[in-house]
Design an enzyme around this catalytic site. Sequence first.
Site, short mmCIF file in Angstrom:
data_model
loop_
_atom_site.label_atom_id
_atom_site.label_comp_id
_atom_site.label_asym_id
_atom_site.label_seq_id
_atom_site.Cartn_x
_atom_site.Cartn_y
_atom_site.Cartn_z
N ASP A 195 2.69 -5.06 7.63
CA ASP A 195 1.48 -4.26 7.51
C ASP A 195 0.30 -5.21 7.66
O ASP A 195 -0.04 -5.95 6.74
CB ASP A 195 1.47 -3.56 6.14
CG ASP A 195 0.13 -2.87 5.86
OD1 ASP A 195 -0.80 -2.99 6.69
OD2 ASP A 195 0.01 -2.24 4.80
N GLN B 271 -4.98 -5.41 6.71
CA GLN B 271 -6.05 -6.25 6.16
C GLN B 271 -6.10 -7.63 6.81
O GLN B 271 -6.86 -8.49 6.36
CB GLN B 271 -5.88 -6.41 4.65
CG GLN B 271 -6.01 -5.13 3.87
CD GLN B 271 -7.41 -4.52 3.95
OE1 GLN B 271 -8.39 -5.20 4.25
NE2 GLN B 271 -7.49 -3.23 3.72
N CYS C 297 -4.85 2.47 -3.72
CA CYS C 297 -3.61 2.97 -3.09
C CYS C 297 -2.45 2.01 -3.30
O CYS C 297 -1.60 1.85 -2.41
CB CYS C 297 -3.82 3.27 -1.60
SG CYS C 297 -4.99 4.57 -1.30
N HIS D 148 0.86 -1.18 0.00
CA HIS D 148 0.00 0.00 0.00
C HIS D 148 0.90 1.24 0.00
O HIS D 148 2.02 1.19 0.53
CB HIS D 148 -0.83 -0.06 1.29
CG HIS D 148 -1.96 0.90 1.37
ND1 HIS D 148 -1.81 2.21 1.72
CD2 HIS D 148 -3.29 0.72 1.16
CE1 HIS D 148 -2.99 2.81 1.74
NE2 HIS D 148 -3.92 1.93 1.40
N LYS E 149 -10.51 -0.80 10.35
CA LYS E 149 -10.68 -1.95 9.45
C LYS E 149 -11.05 -3.21 10.22
O LYS E 149 -11.19 -4.28 9.65
CB LYS E 149 -9.40 -2.16 8.63
CG LYS E 149 -9.16 -1.01 7.64
CD LYS E 149 -7.94 -1.26 6.80
CE LYS E 149 -7.47 -0.02 6.06
NZ LYS E 149 -8.31 0.35 4.92
#
Length: 405
Positions: A198, A201, A362, A121, A224
């Site tokens: 990261d 998600q 993104c 991202h 999220k």
Amino acid sequence: MPSEAALHQVRDQFPGLHENELIYLDNAATTQKPDVVLKAMDDFYKTSNANVHRGAHRLSDLATRAFEGARDKVQAFINAPAREEVLFTRGTTESMNLLAQSLGQHLLQPGDEILIDTWAHHACIVPWQQIAAKTGAKLVPIPLLNDGELDQSAYQSLLSEKTKVVSLTHISNALGKRAPIERMIPKAKAQGAYVVIDGAQAVAHEAVDVQALGCDFYAFSGHKCYGPTGIGVLWGKRALLEQMPPYQYGGEMIDTVSFEGTQFNTLPYKFEAGTPAIAEAIGLGRALEFIQELGIDRIAAHEAALMAKAKNELAKIGKLTLLAAKGSNHGALSFNVTGEHHQDIGILLDQEGIAVRCGHHCCQPLMQSLGLKGSCRVSFALYNTEEEVDAFVSALADIVEFLDD
Ligand SMILES: Cc1ncc(COP(=O)(O)O)c(C=O)c1O
């Protein structure tokens, strides 16, 4: 969440799903919030609103307990060894900026390399890219294979003594692919690199155990995973966080100040300048409890069933290309309709009351690597249903047919 009754009970707890008559399949962008999260934040403002840490009074003590209690909940949720290692940030983007500025600025030398996956991202790419430009380090992408997976043999050969940081996306927001981080992290560690994950998600879709993973840093965003916006987490190993300089200055990150100099506070406060997002942290803590109450494995199984159904049904629509759909997809699935712009498909789906995301997500370097300008993406959450998948597939099939005429 196997039983229909249980599913409807869960859906009933999300006012955002009922206020708007739409099928919400844009969960990778942000999830709807359950009543318990909204109530926890409302209760805070109504019953214990005060600034944290500083007050000598009872209300401040209540606020501090609730805020620090949220930190304990995050610690438990990701199985962090210590609460001091859990830093509250505004979200994954700020967590990455903190790392790049604090760790990167002081670690990186000219010629050093930061390996980053092609799924990354912009929130990961840009902070490292900017710090690379400042320090003379180089950002090196881990390429993709034709099926959209990360090229593991390229990764292995890119790792060298020049590699100082490896930044990996746990689950790609654009493709829903999951990186085999359990295999990738030890390889980076063997080279002596710091590994940053990261997890934006991932945390809503699978159990995360930072100790079992063996990474050095793990970042995610509250919004999220059924929590509010404006709050996120950076977890880091204590020994590293202790060595790293502060990222912002003022407020709670101070121990003592004189005009001659400043003594910084201990962890985690050293990295939490100014009044924190107190209600948001409390909301996040409640959201993580909510996930635990439902059971992350049950949520994952439910979402996997929705994904399998969607992939199966979408494959029957001519002119539709599913991106990186070989193997499993987690939470998110991207597609394009041959000859049609992704935005047009998104607008037409919206007219049918179906919310999806269209664009580059993104992830412009990923789109460039796939030879695409963008895609449409559906993404599932615990409250989505098989009926919604059916409605989405049928609306899309109609749109494709309509555009074909
Ligand atoms: C994989 C990934 N990383 C980072 C981010 C940035 O998260 P935030 O905007 O909450 O900081 C997102 C948000 O879409 C994401 O999907």
